[in-house]
Design an enzyme around this catalytic site. Sequence first.
Site, PDB file in Angstrom:
ATOM      1  N   HIS A 106      -7.239  -0.498   3.450  1.00 40.45           N
ATOM      2  CA  HIS A 106      -6.704  -0.978   2.182  1.00 40.45           C
ATOM      3  C   HIS A 106      -6.998   0.089   1.136  1.00 40.45           C
ATOM      4  O   HIS A 106      -8.030   0.753   1.183  1.00 40.45           O
ATOM      5  CB  HIS A 106      -7.326  -2.321   1.824  1.00 40.45           C
ATOM      6  CG  HIS A 106      -6.941  -3.421   2.768  1.00 40.45           C
ATOM      7  ND1 HIS A 106      -6.332  -4.580   2.352  1.00 40.45           N
ATOM      8  CD2 HIS A 106      -7.068  -3.534   4.124  1.00 40.45           C
ATOM      9  CE1 HIS A 106      -6.092  -5.362   3.402  1.00 40.45           C
ATOM     10  NE2 HIS A 106      -6.533  -4.746   4.489  1.00 40.45           N
TER      11      HIS A 106
ATOM     12  N   HIS B  33       0.829  -1.208   0.000  1.00 40.46           N
ATOM     13  CA  HIS B  33       0.000   0.000   0.000  1.00 40.46           C
ATOM     14  C   HIS B  33       0.869   1.265   0.000  1.00 40.46           C
ATOM     15  O   HIS B  33       0.694   2.143   0.847  1.00 40.46           O
ATOM     16  CB  HIS B  33      -0.905   0.022   1.237  1.00 40.46           C
ATOM     17  CG  HIS B  33      -1.896  -1.099   1.299  1.00 40.46           C
ATOM     18  ND1 HIS B  33      -2.482  -1.524   2.489  1.00 40.46           N
ATOM     19  CD2 HIS B  33      -2.413  -1.896   0.330  1.00 40.46           C
ATOM     20  CE1 HIS B  33      -3.307  -2.523   2.233  1.00 40.46           C
ATOM     21  NE2 HIS B  33      -3.287  -2.771   0.935  1.00 40.46           N
TER      22      HIS B  33
END
Length: 621
Positions: free
Chosen positions: A594, A549
């Site tokens: 996320h 990420h």
Amino acid sequence: MGSLSEVESFLSHKFTHIVIGGGTAGLVVAARLSEDPTITVGVLEAGPAAFDEPRINVPGRLGETLFTEYDWQFESVPQPGLHGRKIPFNRGKVLGGSSALNFMMWHRGNKEDYDSWEKLGNHGWGWDGILPFFKKSERFQLPDQAYQDRHNIHFDAESHGTDGPLHTIYATEYGASQKYWHATLGKLGVESNPNHLSGSNVGCFTALTGVNPKTQQRCYSAPAYYLPASHRDNLILLTDARARSVVLEKDAEGGESTAVGVCFVHRNQEYVVPISGEIIISAGSIQSPQLLELSGIGNPDVLKAAGIEVKLANPNVGENLQDHMMTAMVYELDPSIVTPETLRSDSGLAAAADEQYRTSKTGPRTAVGYSAAYLPFAHYTTKEELSRLAAMLPPTDLATTRRRDQILSERLSSPEQNGQIEFLFEVSNYSSYFPSEPGKKYGTMMQMLQYPFSTGNVHIPPSPSPESRATNSDDSPVINPQFCAGAGGQVDWMTMAAAQRFGHKICSTSPLADIIIKRVFPPLPGDNEDPSMEDFGSWVRDIVVGDWHPVGTCAMGGDEGIKGGVVDDRLRVYGIKGLRVCDASIMPLQIAAHLQATVYAIGEKGADMFKEDWRKERNGA
């Protein structure tokens, strides 16, 4: 005369806009821009299209495309804070980008995450400004009441979009651990969050996944955004085309430069495609700064070492790299549990699962549901421990400290804490440091740090021979996340070590504990050791990895402008006309979530601004 080649056909168009990178955000931007008939947009994607690839499309086969031809397979430089280990940085090299490779979890950060962007001076990027674009991207499939009751599903329908391109659903089937998650966390004082997409994801919740409910296939940017728009004459795609640089041209007075084209390579041949409007770089947090530097925009020291002429000095390009950090404890499970590894090792079961998926779109190949818990440090650490951690950070004097560093420090010590650690249990061995034994079943307790103090960078490498050639896009970028390094990294390391103790407590609590035989990695302490005092410090440095990420490397500068970032709040590259960046790299601060839903929202908001500015320019406003 023969027909035009693919690249000749592409170059025959008169483009107003070029999007570099047909990934998560890039295809959103391209599809939305092409809604305007006065815009002709070309997309350059370095990877292939893979619409019929089962390793991408079949939800239960997630993870199989990592370290394959669809993955750039980047890795970091050795990390001193992690005992010298290198960390993999998997990124999508395929039409759809990382949205074709990710694990399909769909949710949002907290209201405060986005409001912090606006506090930095990035107007319109707070929660209220970005929420409409979350909803614009989404086509939420409402589950029936019986399903909600069976799987502990909670949601606020008003927070969802229902007519966007991206299908989001609650999975048709779940792994064995999901049915026990809420009850187990409830015993540990963690309440289920009934509105986790409405501005706070603190607590326990079952997440949405990006799956098309009719086909039960992964829903990602290529089929969701590109395919429905691909018939338009003003949207032209070229795959297997790697951008080399943005072509910049000085104005007549020798002042500000303007982006006038893109140099790219296709089948080992270089070409230049001109534009009359704008270039949007959507190559992601690793390659967007790489492309800016290859174009002469960045830190002069980096550019000169690479043999590249400095067109615009901005030392912020490639800096501010932030990634969630992840650890993975492995547990041996009851042998009756079916895991993805079961299907990979048993050809008979795999064939049966494939047939069930083919004929009825049910079974293990659809089991991609996730239940997670986002918890503040205060849930499992004492006030004294938090105070000690806060004292380790450099002083945040208002006159000398950057506002983003102040926000991070405030998050650590604030009594109103957001979910700073994500806890997630899955029935599979997700650790690359623990080899599975044949015949045994495993589950993994993952802990992900959401607001890291560790901040790194990504840059192009020095040229191996500046006299003969400059660095180009064939040379892998130098990725240095600086995990667990410096004073802030020390805080990250200590909070991650403390999180392991609570993760193990979750796995030792029924009903989840009822399907677990024992922890196998790291090994359990001796009989005379107190598990609640277990020291995970060295183990964390040995196994922590990124959570794929990465953000921040072309960050919005806000009130600081070019002194604090790379793009303004309309995503225009400072000091260059006609050049923008639109992807996760523009995020100035990490979020507790996320990333995919946020990246889609960035693409939607960016495209909306780009079209608005285009109309104003054409109308002379």
